[in-house]
Design a protein around this motif. Sequence first.
Motif, PDB file in Angstrom:
ATOM      1  N   LEU A 155     -17.776 -17.314  20.439  1.00  0.00           N
ATOM      2  CA  LEU A 155     -17.257 -17.744  21.739  1.00  0.00           C
ATOM      3  C   LEU A 155     -16.633 -19.137  21.660  1.00  0.00           C
ATOM      4  O   LEU A 155     -15.546 -19.369  22.202  1.00  0.00           O
ATOM      5  CB  LEU A 155     -18.366 -17.733  22.786  1.00  0.00           C
ATOM      6  N   ALA A 156     -17.329 -20.064  20.998  1.00  0.00           N
ATOM      7  CA  ALA A 156     -16.779 -21.421  20.871  1.00  0.00           C
ATOM      8  C   ALA A 156     -15.440 -21.390  20.144  1.00  0.00           C
ATOM      9  O   ALA A 156     -14.496 -22.084  20.537  1.00  0.00           O
ATOM     10  CB  ALA A 156     -17.774 -22.326  20.134  1.00  0.00           C
ATOM     11  N   THR A 157     -15.348 -20.573  19.123  1.00  0.00           N
ATOM     12  CA  THR A 157     -14.095 -20.449  18.372  1.00  0.00           C
ATOM     13  C   THR A 157     -12.971 -19.931  19.254  1.00  0.00           C
ATOM     14  O   THR A 157     -11.852 -20.457  19.232  1.00  0.00           O
ATOM     15  CB  THR A 157     -14.290 -19.520  17.160  1.00  0.00           C
ATOM     16  N   GLU A 158     -13.259 -18.907  20.052  1.00  0.00           N
ATOM     17  CA  GLU A 158     -12.231 -18.354  20.935  1.00  0.00           C
ATOM     18  C   GLU A 158     -11.798 -19.367  21.991  1.00  0.00           C
ATOM     19  O   GLU A 158     -10.624 -19.428  22.346  1.00  0.00           O
ATOM     20  CB  GLU A 158     -12.723 -17.067  21.610  1.00  0.00           C
ATOM     21  N   PHE A 159     -12.743 -20.169  22.498  1.00  0.00           N
ATOM     22  CA  PHE A 159     -12.382 -21.207  23.466  1.00  0.00           C
ATOM     23  C   PHE A 159     -11.466 -22.250  22.825  1.00  0.00           C
ATOM     24  O   PHE A 159     -10.440 -22.611  23.392  1.00  0.00           O
ATOM     25  CB  PHE A 159     -13.622 -21.908  24.014  1.00  0.00           C
ATOM     26  N   VAL A 160     -11.816 -22.736  21.652  1.00  0.00           N
ATOM     27  CA  VAL A 160     -11.042 -23.800  21.005  1.00  0.00           C
ATOM     28  C   VAL A 160      -9.724 -23.256  20.445  1.00  0.00           C
ATOM     29  O   VAL A 160      -8.676 -23.868  20.628  1.00  0.00           O
ATOM     30  CB  VAL A 160     -11.860 -24.485  19.890  1.00  0.00           C
ATOM     31  N   SER A 161      -9.766 -22.122  19.804  1.00  0.00           N
ATOM     32  CA  SER A 161      -8.558 -21.545  19.210  1.00  0.00           C
ATOM     33  C   SER A 161      -7.781 -20.819  20.305  1.00  0.00           C
ATOM     34  O   SER A 161      -7.162 -21.463  21.145  1.00  0.00           O
ATOM     35  CB  SER A 161      -8.939 -20.596  18.068  1.00  0.00           C
ATOM     36  N   THR A 162      -7.804 -19.526  20.291  1.00  0.00           N
ATOM     37  CA  THR A 162      -7.147 -18.723  21.321  1.00  0.00           C
ATOM     38  C   THR A 162      -7.511 -17.272  21.087  1.00  0.00           C
ATOM     39  O   THR A 162      -7.882 -16.891  19.979  1.00  0.00           O
ATOM     40  CB  THR A 162      -5.610 -18.902  21.294  1.00  0.00           C
ATOM     41  N   LEU A 163      -7.438 -16.469  22.106  1.00  0.00           N
ATOM     42  CA  LEU A 163      -7.706 -15.040  21.926  1.00  0.00           C
ATOM     43  C   LEU A 163      -6.550 -14.360  21.224  1.00  0.00           C
ATOM     44  O   LEU A 163      -6.724 -13.441  20.447  1.00  0.00           O
ATOM     45  CB  LEU A 163      -7.965 -14.375  23.284  1.00  0.00           C
ATOM     46  N   THR A 164      -5.339 -14.806  21.523  1.00  0.00           N
ATOM     47  CA  THR A 164      -4.154 -14.198  20.923  1.00  0.00           C
ATOM     48  C   THR A 164      -3.040 -15.234  20.812  1.00  0.00           C
ATOM     49  O   THR A 164      -2.841 -16.029  21.729  1.00  0.00           O
ATOM     50  CB  THR A 164      -3.672 -12.979  21.749  1.00  0.00           C
ATOM     51  N   VAL A 165      -2.332 -15.235  19.716  1.00  0.00           N
ATOM     52  CA  VAL A 165      -1.242 -16.190  19.538  1.00  0.00           C
ATOM     53  C   VAL A 165      -0.035 -15.823  20.398  1.00  0.00           C
ATOM     54  O   VAL A 165       0.817 -16.675  20.651  1.00  0.00           O
ATOM     55  CB  VAL A 165      -0.828 -16.329  18.050  1.00  0.00           C
ATOM     56  N   GLU A 166       0.030 -14.580  20.842  1.00  0.00           N
ATOM     57  CA  GLU A 166       1.134 -14.169  21.706  1.00  0.00           C
ATOM     58  C   GLU A 166       1.038 -14.812  23.084  1.00  0.00           C
ATOM     59  O   GLU A 166       2.031 -14.933  23.794  1.00  0.00           O
ATOM     60  CB  GLU A 166       1.176 -12.640  21.862  1.00  0.00           C
ATOM     61  N   ARG A 167      -0.137 -15.193  23.473  1.00  0.00           N
ATOM     62  CA  ARG A 167      -0.358 -15.818  24.784  1.00  0.00           C
ATOM     63  C   ARG A 167      -1.081 -17.150  24.573  1.00  0.00           C
ATOM     64  O   ARG A 167      -2.236 -17.319  24.928  1.00  0.00           O
ATOM     65  CB  ARG A 167      -1.191 -14.877  25.653  1.00  0.00           C
ATOM     66  N   ARG A 168      -0.367 -18.078  23.979  1.00  0.00           N
ATOM     67  CA  ARG A 168      -0.938 -19.375  23.630  1.00  0.00           C
ATOM     68  C   ARG A 168      -1.326 -20.139  24.886  1.00  0.00           C
ATOM     69  O   ARG A 168      -0.642 -20.116  25.888  1.00  0.00           O
ATOM     70  CB  ARG A 168       0.081 -20.174  22.827  1.00  0.00           C
TER      71      ARG A 168
END
Length: 144
Positions: free
Chosen positions: A60-73
């Motif tokens: 979860l922390a990774t998804e918050f900091v990074s992103t769920l998808t690069v298509e929707r930055r």
Amino acid sequence: MNLDRVREYLLETSRTAARTADECGTQIIGATAVIVESLRAGGKILLCGNGGSAGDAQHLATEFVSTLTVERRRDAIAAIALTTDTSLLTAVANDFGFDGVFERQVEALGREGDVLLGISTSGNSENVVLAFGAAKAAGLRTIA
């Protein structure tokens, strides 16, 4: 394992998801509102758990900091998994006992207005429970 068992497992998973939507939807919306309010005020999310829940906290922390998808930055979201620093975890466990590994980090990193999200299958993980106590004492909002 045969196809019937796989099918039944997947169907039970979908029934569980449907029950969660019916029984927990209001709480999920409330938890989301708490997180959004904190982030808009400059807060951050601290996450903790043990075993598989530690993995969930890290994911979860990774998804918050990074992103769920690069298509929707989107902008990065401030989140820290309290499960990742092995030097800190082992030092605190050695000095204070394993029950204090998350509590000590909440004391160090948590600020009023932040959110602590604790993941525990049983709801009785002593180190998560103690982290919640430290969070409440410091003015953090908590989500279990």
